[in-house]
Scaffold this motif. Sequence first.
Motif, PDB file in Angstrom:
ATOM      1  N   PRO A 147       0.771  -1.153   0.117  1.00  0.00           N
ATOM      2  CA  PRO A 147       0.138  -0.049  -0.019  1.00  0.00           C
ATOM      3  C   PRO A 147       0.925   1.355   0.242  1.00  0.00           C
ATOM      4  N   ILE A 148       0.195   2.165  -0.363  1.00  0.00           N
ATOM      5  CA  ILE A 148       1.115   3.514  -0.517  1.00  0.00           C
ATOM      6  C   ILE A 148       1.184   4.165   0.888  1.00  0.00           C
ATOM      7  N   PHE A 149       0.205   4.223   1.672  1.00  0.00           N
ATOM      8  CA  PHE A 149       0.219   4.592   3.032  1.00  0.00           C
ATOM      9  C   PHE A 149      -0.126   3.509   3.973  1.00  0.00           C
ATOM     10  N   SER A 150       0.419   3.761   5.134  1.00  0.00           N
ATOM     11  CA  SER A 150       0.159   2.543   6.232  1.00  0.00           C
ATOM     12  C   SER A 150      -0.133   3.656   7.366  1.00  0.00           C
ATOM     13  N   PHE A 151      -1.603   3.269   7.560  1.00  0.00           N
ATOM     14  CA  PHE A 151      -2.314   4.156   8.799  1.00  0.00           C
ATOM     15  C   PHE A 151      -2.531   2.935  10.017  1.00  0.00           C
ATOM     16  N   ASP A 152      -2.606   3.667  11.180  1.00  0.00           N
ATOM     17  CA  ASP A 152      -3.187   2.835  12.233  1.00  0.00           C
ATOM     18  C   ASP A 152      -4.252   3.505  13.013  1.00  0.00           C
ATOM     19  N   SER A 153      -4.976   3.302  14.135  1.00  0.00           N
ATOM     20  CA  SER A 153      -5.950   4.165  14.547  1.00  0.00           C
ATOM     21  C   SER A 153      -5.745   5.450  15.065  1.00  0.00           C
ATOM     22  N   SER A 154      -4.258   5.561  15.173  1.00  0.00           N
ATOM     23  CA  SER A 154      -4.027   6.770  15.975  1.00  0.00           C
ATOM     24  C   SER A 154      -4.067   7.757  14.936  1.00  0.00           C
ATOM     25  N   HIS A 155      -4.238   7.792  13.828  1.00  0.00           N
ATOM     26  CA  HIS A 155      -4.313   8.720  12.762  1.00  0.00           C
ATOM     27  C   HIS A 155      -5.783   9.058  12.329  1.00  0.00           C
ATOM     28  N   THR A 156      -6.684   8.206  12.690  1.00  0.00           N
ATOM     29  CA  THR A 156      -8.107   8.549  12.457  1.00  0.00           C
ATOM     30  C   THR A 156      -8.660   9.626  13.063  1.00  0.00           C
ATOM     31  N   LEU A 157      -9.383  10.494  12.177  1.00  0.00           N
ATOM     32  CA  LEU A 157      -9.754  11.854  12.660  1.00  0.00           C
ATOM     33  C   LEU A 157     -11.556  11.964  12.566  1.00  0.00           C
ATOM     34  N   GLY A 158     -11.940  11.438  11.465  1.00  0.00           N
ATOM     35  CA  GLY A 158     -13.289  11.417  11.652  1.00  0.00           C
ATOM     36  C   GLY A 158     -14.039  11.055  10.148  1.00  0.00           C
ATOM     37  N   SER A 159     -15.102  11.326  10.125  1.00  0.00           N
ATOM     38  CA  SER A 159     -15.756  10.856   8.951  1.00  0.00           C
ATOM     39  C   SER A 159     -16.654  12.031   7.974  1.00  0.00           C
ATOM     40  N   ILE A 160     -16.556  11.869   7.008  1.00  0.00           N
ATOM     41  CA  ILE A 160     -17.130  12.988   5.843  1.00  0.00           C
ATOM     42  C   ILE A 160     -18.462  13.219   6.184  1.00  0.00           C
ATOM     43  N   ARG A 161     -18.996  14.409   6.633  1.00  0.00           N
ATOM     44  CA  ARG A 161     -20.423  14.676   6.756  1.00  0.00           C
ATOM     45  C   ARG A 161     -20.838  15.689   5.763  1.00  0.00           C
ATOM     46  N   ALA A 162     -20.060  16.582   4.985  1.00  0.00           N
ATOM     47  CA  ALA A 162     -20.566  17.483   3.787  1.00  0.00           C
ATOM     48  C   ALA A 162     -19.336  17.610   2.920  1.00  0.00           C
ATOM     49  N   VAL A 163     -19.801  17.522   1.472  1.00  0.00           N
ATOM     50  CA  VAL A 163     -18.810  17.606   0.330  1.00  0.00           C
ATOM     51  C   VAL A 163     -19.221  18.746  -0.651  1.00  0.00           C
ATOM     52  N   ASP A 164     -18.258  19.492  -0.918  1.00  0.00           N
ATOM     53  CA  ASP A 164     -18.283  20.623  -1.899  1.00  0.00           C
ATOM     54  C   ASP A 164     -17.707  20.334  -3.152  1.00  0.00           C
ATOM     55  N   THR A 165     -17.150  21.281  -4.165  1.00  0.00           N
ATOM     56  CA  THR A 165     -16.390  21.006  -5.150  1.00  0.00           C
ATOM     57  C   THR A 165     -15.052  20.784  -4.611  1.00  0.00           C
ATOM     58  N   PRO A 198     -12.984   5.130  -2.913  1.00  0.00           N
ATOM     59  CA  PRO A 198     -13.556   3.399  -3.138  1.00  0.00           C
ATOM     60  C   PRO A 198     -12.917   3.266  -4.503  1.00  0.00           C
ATOM     61  N   GLY A 199     -12.776   2.053  -4.751  1.00  0.00           N
ATOM     62  CA  GLY A 199     -12.537   1.633  -5.841  1.00  0.00           C
ATOM     63  C   GLY A 199     -11.404   0.368  -6.024  1.00  0.00           C
ATOM     64  N   PRO A 200     -11.229  -0.327  -6.968  1.00  0.00           N
ATOM     65  CA  PRO A 200     -10.201  -1.250  -7.302  1.00  0.00           C
ATOM     66  C   PRO A 200      -8.858  -1.005  -7.008  1.00  0.00           C
ATOM     67  N   ILE A 201      -8.574   0.282  -7.482  1.00  0.00           N
ATOM     68  CA  ILE A 201      -7.062   0.820  -7.372  1.00  0.00           C
ATOM     69  C   ILE A 201      -6.906   1.778  -6.186  1.00  0.00           C
ATOM     70  N   GLU A 202      -5.755   1.680  -5.538  1.00  0.00           N
ATOM     71  CA  GLU A 202      -5.783   2.497  -4.339  1.00  0.00           C
ATOM     72  C   GLU A 202      -5.558   3.938  -4.877  1.00  0.00           C
ATOM     73  N   GLU A 203      -6.226   4.869  -4.419  1.00  0.00           N
ATOM     74  CA  GLU A 203      -6.331   6.342  -4.573  1.00  0.00           C
ATOM     75  C   GLU A 203      -6.690   6.981  -2.988  1.00  0.00           C
ATOM     76  N   TRP A 204      -5.940   8.130  -2.942  1.00  0.00           N
ATOM     77  CA  TRP A 204      -6.160   9.009  -1.855  1.00  0.00           C
ATOM     78  C   TRP A 204      -6.287  10.445  -2.075  1.00  0.00           C
ATOM     79  N   LEU A 205      -7.164  11.179  -1.702  1.00  0.00           N
ATOM     80  CA  LEU A 205      -7.320  12.319  -1.862  1.00  0.00           C
ATOM     81  C   LEU A 205      -6.527  13.106  -0.735  1.00  0.00           C
ATOM     82  N   ILE A 206      -5.919  14.173  -0.966  1.00  0.00           N
ATOM     83  CA  ILE A 206      -5.107  15.027  -0.184  1.00  0.00           C
ATOM     84  C   ILE A 206      -5.751  16.260   0.259  1.00  0.00           C
TER      85      ILE A 206
END
Length: 579
Positions: A2-20, A47-55
């Motif tokens: 994988p590109i990144f390796s995260f654990d639970s200490s990196h979790t911030l929250g979940s998306i509640r609103a999306v704009d452009t 989401p998807g078969p290929i690993e992608e991350w928004l920064i």
Amino acid sequence: MPIFSFDSSHTLGSIRAVDTRRVDVQVNSDEDLRKARVGQLLAIELPGPIEEWLIGVIDRVVKTPVLEDLADSELEEELEDGSVTVQREGVLNTVRVTLVGTVGLSLENTPQFSRSLIQVPEIDGNCLVLRDAPLQTFMSLLSAEGSGSESLEVGRYTIDENATAYLDGNKFFQRHASLLGSTGSGKSWAVAAILEQAARLPSANMIVFDLHGEYGRLSYARHLRVPGPEELGQADESLLFLPYWLLNAEELQAMFIDRSEFSAHNQVMAFQDAVVAEKMRQLQDLEKMEVLSAFTLDSPIPFSICDVLKELRRLNEERVPGSSGRDRNGPFHGQFSRLLVRLNSRLTDKRYGFLFQAPCDSHKYGAMVDIVEQLMDYSTDKSQIKVIDFSEVPAEILPAIVGLVARIIYQVQFWTDRQGRKPMALVCDEAHVYLSHKEGANPVEQRAIENFEKIAKEGRKYGVALFVVSQRPSDVSETILSQCHNVMSLRLTNHDDQATVRRLMPESLEGLMDTLPILDIGEALVVGDAVLLPSRIRIRPPREEPLSATIEFWDEWSEKPDDPKFEQAVENMRRQNRA
């Protein structure tokens, strides 16, 4: 892998609103909220078969008391209409994020960063803080992508001092650039750091317009100087004489003719006719028939200003036969008296000697080639970086003279065959002095502004780039700044200057703009086509510092006093020379 390796200490929250370009993240606990800091980077997996991350970059962190619906067992409140709502006091923690790019896999199955946003995240998508090992992975990715043959190293990222920050040298100069910051914020350092790297390239071609002699001791540069009164008779390759015949019609008129005078239109007509006649005579004497058939009033042909003066004096004193047999005043009799006074005063004023008292060789037909070679040659030792010292030029004509040099360079590039054209960059230090707004500018300043505005709009087609440096961006022409698609902004404390920089930046980066007044010395916000990630960057100090270091007043006052040398200063003032 994988590109990144995260654990639970990196979790911030979940998306509640999306704009452009923006997302709001709901953070469930105060402990997680403390992980979020303004300016920090986040990663959102797509989401998807290929690993992608928004920064994304955190713009805002909010902890807001709200009322939330609960079970019937909780507090019930009866409303006016008789209905009942169930509420309790709670906390809604929100982090606002601006999306800046995507990390994915290339065709070679290696991680790469792109500033494009192919898709936006889903509601309830998981957000993770980029820190520790994942942050190092991302910053290493940025540094690796930036360190190509076209890379320009500018310093280190503030969020990770171990990561080198690069600009794309091609895009930085192709799209014009600006370096803005208050006095003492580190502008001269940043300029010198870029010049040092350019000097290592075998055929770089940069010209620095130095108004105060700040860059006069850089060892890797060729130094040219517009001569002062005491240097007029010297033969020195470092002296840059700019004979008056290089000025075009509008620049000559701005220097000599007062448009507010009643006879100004007659002065313009007679002056132009006299100049054209002198240029034609010179071409005829030299048998330059091909040039003669195509030349215009603005063509840089040497001519005698003294002969023009004689013709204007003749017209001013002319008497013609009258109808009664007695002579009467000619059509222009007495209309050029003030013009003649201005011409005489400029021709004899040694401050203008670099224009009107240049050596005889400067008035030969082939002299312009020598002047262009002084300005634009990049093939000899220390000629990749050229510093032109304009400190001896009188303030009232400084904009016209700087604009003259820029116009000559642009026109030579324009008329050079495409195959033989070498790109150049003009470093406009203290740009607010000669590139101010047109409104309220005098005719001399307007000519300079128009020259640079043309370069800003069309220069890149002919290999001429602008690098605008200023401590007062609010005073610089908006037309010129709007063409600078790369902005390096150091600390700015003035509200008007901050507002100007905000207008140059994308709206999605408002959070970054709020840091302008609190940036450290030598720290800059870098945004534009040349940078992979809009970021705070600590500029790398140059090996050779310019002469613009701020004087330490209190330390100087604490030392034992020396004998003042007022007599020497007064003599320097009288002879117009600091040497």
